[in-house]
Design an enzyme around this catalytic site. Structure first.
Site, mmCIF file in Angstrom:
data_model
loop_
_atom_site.group_PDB
_atom_site.id
_atom_site.type_symbol
_atom_site.label_atom_id
_atom_site.label_comp_id
_atom_site.label_asym_id
_atom_site.label_seq_id
_atom_site.Cartn_x
_atom_site.Cartn_y
_atom_site.Cartn_z
ATOM 1 N N TYR A 234 139.816 103.050 6.845
ATOM 2 C CA TYR A 234 140.395 103.039 8.188
ATOM 3 C C TYR A 234 140.331 101.673 8.878
ATOM 4 C CZ TYR A 234 140.945 107.912 8.488
ATOM 5 O OH TYR A 234 141.812 109.266 8.137
ATOM 6 N N GLN B 97 152.819 112.939 14.661
ATOM 7 C CA GLN B 97 151.702 113.276 13.390
ATOM 8 C C GLN B 97 151.037 111.696 13.411
ATOM 9 O OE1 GLN B 97 153.313 115.847 10.223
ATOM 10 N NE2 GLN B 97 154.935 114.877 10.945
ATOM 11 N N ASN B 98 151.559 110.791 14.023
ATOM 12 C CA ASN B 98 151.161 109.385 13.525
ATOM 13 C C ASN B 98 150.091 108.898 14.295
ATOM 14 O OD1 ASN B 98 153.383 109.493 11.886
ATOM 15 N ND2 ASN B 98 154.712 108.042 13.260
ATOM 16 N N HIS C 61 147.635 114.307 15.574
ATOM 17 C CA HIS C 61 146.365 113.950 14.545
ATOM 18 C C HIS C 61 145.609 112.858 14.980
ATOM 19 C CE1 HIS C 61 149.424 115.605 11.277
ATOM 20 N NE2 HIS C 61 148.673 116.532 11.904
ATOM 21 N N CYS D 170 126.593 105.874 17.300
ATOM 22 C CA CYS D 170 126.758 106.511 18.762
ATOM 23 C C CYS D 170 125.538 105.741 19.636
ATOM 24 C CB CYS D 170 126.842 107.910 18.616
ATOM 25 S SG CYS D 170 127.027 108.533 20.304
ATOM 26 N N ASN E 16 166.007 111.233 8.148
ATOM 27 C CA ASN E 16 165.289 111.051 7.006
ATOM 28 C C ASN E 16 166.067 110.338 5.819
ATOM 29 O OD1 ASN E 16 163.539 110.717 4.731
ATOM 30 N ND2 ASN E 16 162.211 112.503 5.866
ATOM 31 N N GLU F 222 165.541 110.372 2.868
ATOM 32 C CA GLU F 222 165.208 111.519 1.697
ATOM 33 C C GLU F 222 165.579 112.913 2.161
ATOM 34 O OE1 GLU F 222 164.497 108.171 -0.574
ATOM 35 O OE2 GLU F 222 164.935 110.050 -1.194
HETATM 36 C C1 BV8 Z 1 144.400 122.395 9.797
HETATM 37 C C2 BV8 Z 1 145.260 111.908 10.370
HETATM 38 C C3 BV8 Z 1 143.124 124.407 10.039
HETATM 39 C C4 BV8 Z 1 144.441 111.246 9.486
HETATM 40 C C5 BV8 Z 1 146.669 113.772 8.865
HETATM 41 C C6 BV8 Z 1 145.307 123.899 1.326
HETATM 42 C C7 BV8 Z 1 144.021 123.244 1.386
HETATM 43 C C8 BV8 Z 1 143.667 122.636 2.373
HETATM 44 C C9 BV8 Z 1 143.981 122.690 3.762
HETATM 45 C C10 BV8 Z 1 145.426 123.145 3.537
HETATM 46 C C11 BV8 Z 1 146.144 123.598 2.537
HETATM 47 N N1 BV8 Z 1 147.355 124.295 2.995
HETATM 48 C C12 BV8 Z 1 147.656 123.874 4.080
HETATM 49 C C13 BV8 Z 1 146.636 123.400 4.794
HETATM 50 C C14 BV8 Z 1 146.352 122.619 5.902
HETATM 51 C C15 BV8 Z 1 146.326 121.362 5.974
HETATM 52 C C16 BV8 Z 1 147.847 120.868 5.317
HETATM 53 O O1 BV8 Z 1 148.923 121.096 5.958
HETATM 54 N N2 BV8 Z 1 147.805 120.074 3.947
HETATM 55 C C17 BV8 Z 1 149.117 119.877 3.287
HETATM 56 C C18 BV8 Z 1 149.043 118.707 2.615
HETATM 57 C C19 BV8 Z 1 149.386 121.023 2.349
HETATM 58 N N3 BV8 Z 1 146.485 120.905 7.431
HETATM 59 C C20 BV8 Z 1 145.430 120.425 7.849
HETATM 60 O O2 BV8 Z 1 144.249 120.668 7.151
HETATM 61 C C21 BV8 Z 1 145.387 120.341 9.537
HETATM 62 N N4 BV8 Z 1 144.357 121.178 9.717
HETATM 63 O O3 BV8 Z 1 145.179 123.054 9.135
HETATM 64 O O4 BV8 Z 1 143.238 122.998 10.386
HETATM 65 C C22 BV8 Z 1 141.714 124.762 10.837
HETATM 66 C C23 BV8 Z 1 142.017 125.620 11.844
HETATM 67 C C24 BV8 Z 1 141.159 125.884 12.854
HETATM 68 C C25 BV8 Z 1 139.596 125.458 12.513
HETATM 69 C C26 BV8 Z 1 139.535 124.674 11.225
HETATM 70 C C27 BV8 Z 1 140.553 124.195 10.574
HETATM 71 C C28 BV8 Z 1 145.098 118.951 9.710
HETATM 72 C C29 BV8 Z 1 146.113 118.067 9.342
HETATM 73 C C30 BV8 Z 1 146.135 116.717 9.903
HETATM 74 C C31 BV8 Z 1 145.597 115.909 8.659
HETATM 75 N N5 BV8 Z 1 145.655 114.366 9.005
HETATM 76 N N6 BV8 Z 1 146.447 112.457 9.325
HETATM 77 C C32 BV8 Z 1 144.846 109.994 8.901
HETATM 78 O O5 BV8 Z 1 146.247 109.573 9.166
HETATM 79 O O6 BV8 Z 1 143.963 109.268 8.105
HETATM 80 S S1 BV8 Z 1 147.967 114.074 8.137
HETATM 81 C C33 BV8 Z 1 149.012 112.822 7.562
HETATM 82 O O7 BV8 Z 1 149.986 113.295 6.655
HETATM 83 C C34 BV8 Z 1 149.550 112.027 8.867
HETATM 84 O O8 BV8 Z 1 149.143 112.143 9.964
HETATM 85 C C35 BV8 Z 1 150.966 111.810 8.492
HETATM 86 O O9 BV8 Z 1 151.686 111.835 9.873
HETATM 87 C C36 BV8 Z 1 150.972 113.411 8.110
HETATM 88 C C37 BV8 Z 1 152.429 114.016 7.405
HETATM 89 O O10 BV8 Z 1 152.852 113.017 6.609
HETATM 90 P P1 BV8 Z 1 154.211 112.348 7.094
HETATM 91 O O11 BV8 Z 1 154.130 111.810 8.496
HETATM 92 O O12 BV8 Z 1 155.409 113.505 6.856
HETATM 93 O O13 BV8 Z 1 154.469 111.225 6.193
HETATM 94 P P2 BV8 Z 1 154.886 111.415 4.669
HETATM 95 O O14 BV8 Z 1 154.655 109.931 3.883
HETATM 96 O O15 BV8 Z 1 154.419 112.617 3.960
HETATM 97 O O16 BV8 Z 1 156.468 111.375 4.837
HETATM 98 C C38 BV8 Z 1 157.083 110.121 5.194
HETATM 99 C C39 BV8 Z 1 158.600 110.528 5.509
HETATM 100 O O17 BV8 Z 1 159.210 109.528 6.034
HETATM 101 C C40 BV8 Z 1 159.121 110.898 4.016
HETATM 102 O O18 BV8 Z 1 160.083 111.861 4.079
HETATM 103 C C41 BV8 Z 1 160.174 109.504 3.774
HETATM 104 O O19 BV8 Z 1 161.457 110.054 3.113
HETATM 105 C C42 BV8 Z 1 160.485 109.252 5.255
HETATM 106 N N7 BV8 Z 1 160.780 108.152 5.642
HETATM 107 C C43 BV8 Z 1 160.423 106.855 4.897
HETATM 108 N N8 BV8 Z 1 161.064 105.734 5.251
HETATM 109 C C44 BV8 Z 1 161.656 106.311 6.567
HETATM 110 C C45 BV8 Z 1 161.751 107.371 6.556
HETATM 111 N N9 BV8 Z 1 162.214 108.219 7.603
HETATM 112 C C46 BV8 Z 1 162.992 107.533 8.542
HETATM 113 N N10 BV8 Z 1 163.170 106.160 8.680
HETATM 114 C C47 BV8 Z 1 162.873 105.478 7.462
HETATM 115 N N11 BV8 Z 1 162.783 104.063 7.350
HETATM 116 ZN ZN ZN Z 2 127.051 110.881 19.765
#
Ligand code: BV8
Ligand code: ZN
Length: 260
Positions: free
Chosen positions: A72, A107-108, A135, A167, A233, A235
């Site tokens: 981070y 999401q960023n 997020h 903390c 996008n 892609e």
């Molecule tokens: C939750 C913060 C429930 C941290 C992030 C199986 C196992 C475990 C969990 C799960 C599972 N199945 C589903 C889940 C839930 C999980 C999930 O969805 N997993 C996915 C991977 C399957 N979700 C969670 O865990 C969420 N919490 O469900 O909690 C719960 C409920 C009650 C009580 C307890 C629990 C939490 C999800 C949040 C995770 N944190 N980020 C950090 O940043 O370090 S997610 C991370 O991915 C970022 O935030 C990012 O924004 C996000 C999504 O990715 P994208 O933004 O889409 O980025 P990516 O690279 O994938 O895509 C970029 C796109 O841009 C591409 O399409 C590309 O073509 C395009 N691009 C490139 N250049 C350009 C462009 N577009 C336009 N212009 C350009 N120039």
């Molecule tokens: Zn504390």
């Protein structure tokens, strides 16, 4: 060289946005790509070099807080050197021009929408152009045990566990104020984003692979209520087949063309 986007599709997207009473915008890492912030899942993405699915989790932090802070700390420094691009600026202008009509959701965690909002608002009030941050925000720290928040943390020294931030109230480790995999999103923020998606005539989705839930469910909510979905996008994504208009191009070039 990518094919230019057909004028007909651009006009359709611009008309849908221009005639919408309410618009919800969902952005992902792709909107910040042209600002120099690496995305997660593209070829040179963060998830590749840093095994991020293992790092952006509470288990990773419990197992090796120093390594997670090192990742981070590196991302914070990288993001601090980046600036908003024309896509962030165009969305900020759109939201400032007609705040009741536009809800920005991101999401960023890079804070670039906030910086664009403040820059576009000038001496005015940027509040209406500030996004709902599903997020969290990488530049804020929060306590891993109590509810202490630090909005202006000093640079983290991740050279050893002993130098990691603690903390001042309860001495537990501080952590980045982001939502990790397996963690719940802030229910007020998510609730506001979902109700904006329910009310929206158009959901504009910019720069997301639409793989992470519940964020990726927002366009489905708008569409299920009869609204339209516009995707920007370079892609195809999991969303492309069901989008009303899917514009194959970059955010920096296309968003200023359609969000007017
Ligand atoms: C939750 C913060 C429930 C941290 C992030 C199986 C196992 C475990 C969990 C799960 C599972 N199945 C589903 C889940 C839930 C999980 C999930 O969805 N997993 C996915 C991977 C399957 N979700 C969670 O865990 C969420 N919490 O469900 O909690 C719960 C409920 C009650 C009580 C307890 C629990 C939490 C999800 C949040 C995770 N944190 N980020 C950090 O940043 O370090 S997610 C991370 O991915 C970022 O935030 C990012 O924004 C996000 C999504 O990715 P994208 O933004 O889409 O980025 P990516 O690279 O994938 O895509 C970029 C796109 O841009 C591409 O399409 C590309 O073509 C395009 N691009 C490139 N250049 C350009 C462009 N577009 C336009 N212009 C350009 N120039
Ligand atoms: Zn504390």
């Amino acid at each position: 060289m990518k094919e230019p986007v057909p004028r007909k599709e651009l006009d359709r997207a611009r008309d849908l946005l221009g005639t919408a009473d309410r618009i919800v915008v969902l952005t992902g890492a792709g909107i910040s790509a042209e600002s120099g912030v690496p995305t997660f899942r593209s070829a040179d993405g963060l998830w590749k070099t840093f095994r991020a699915e293992e790092l952006a989790t509470p288990e990773a932090f419990a197992r090796d807080p120093r390594l997670v802070w090192e990742w981070y700390g590196w991302r914070r420094e990288l993001i601090a050197a980046c600036v908003p691009n024309p896509a962030h600026q165009a969305l900020a202008r759109l939201a400032l021009a007609d705040p009741m009509r536009i809800t920005l959701v991101t999401q960023n965690v890079d804070g670039l929408h906030h910086r664009a909002a403040r820059a576009e608002a000038g001496s005015g009030d940027p509040t209406r152009a500030l996004p709902l941050e599903l997020h969290g925000a990488i530049h804020r720290d929060r306590c891993s045990a109590c509810d202490r928040l630090d909005r202006e943390p000093v640079a983290v020294d991740a050279s050893s566990e002993a130098t990691l931030p603690r903390c001042p109230d309860c001495a537990a480790l501080m952590r980045p104020d982001v939502v990790w995999f397996g963690e719940a999103l802030d229910h007020e923020v998510l609730g506001a984003a979902l109700s904006a998606a329910e009310r929206a005539d158009v959901c504009l989705v910019v720069g997301t692979s639409a793989l992470v839930y519940p964020a990726a469910s927002l366009p489905d909510v708008t569409r299920s209520r009869g609204g339209s979905v516009i995707e920007v996008n370079p892609e195809a994504t999991a969303l492309s087949a069901s989008a009303t208009v899917s514009l194959r191009g970059s955010a920096g070039r296309l968003v200023p063309e359609i969000a007017v």
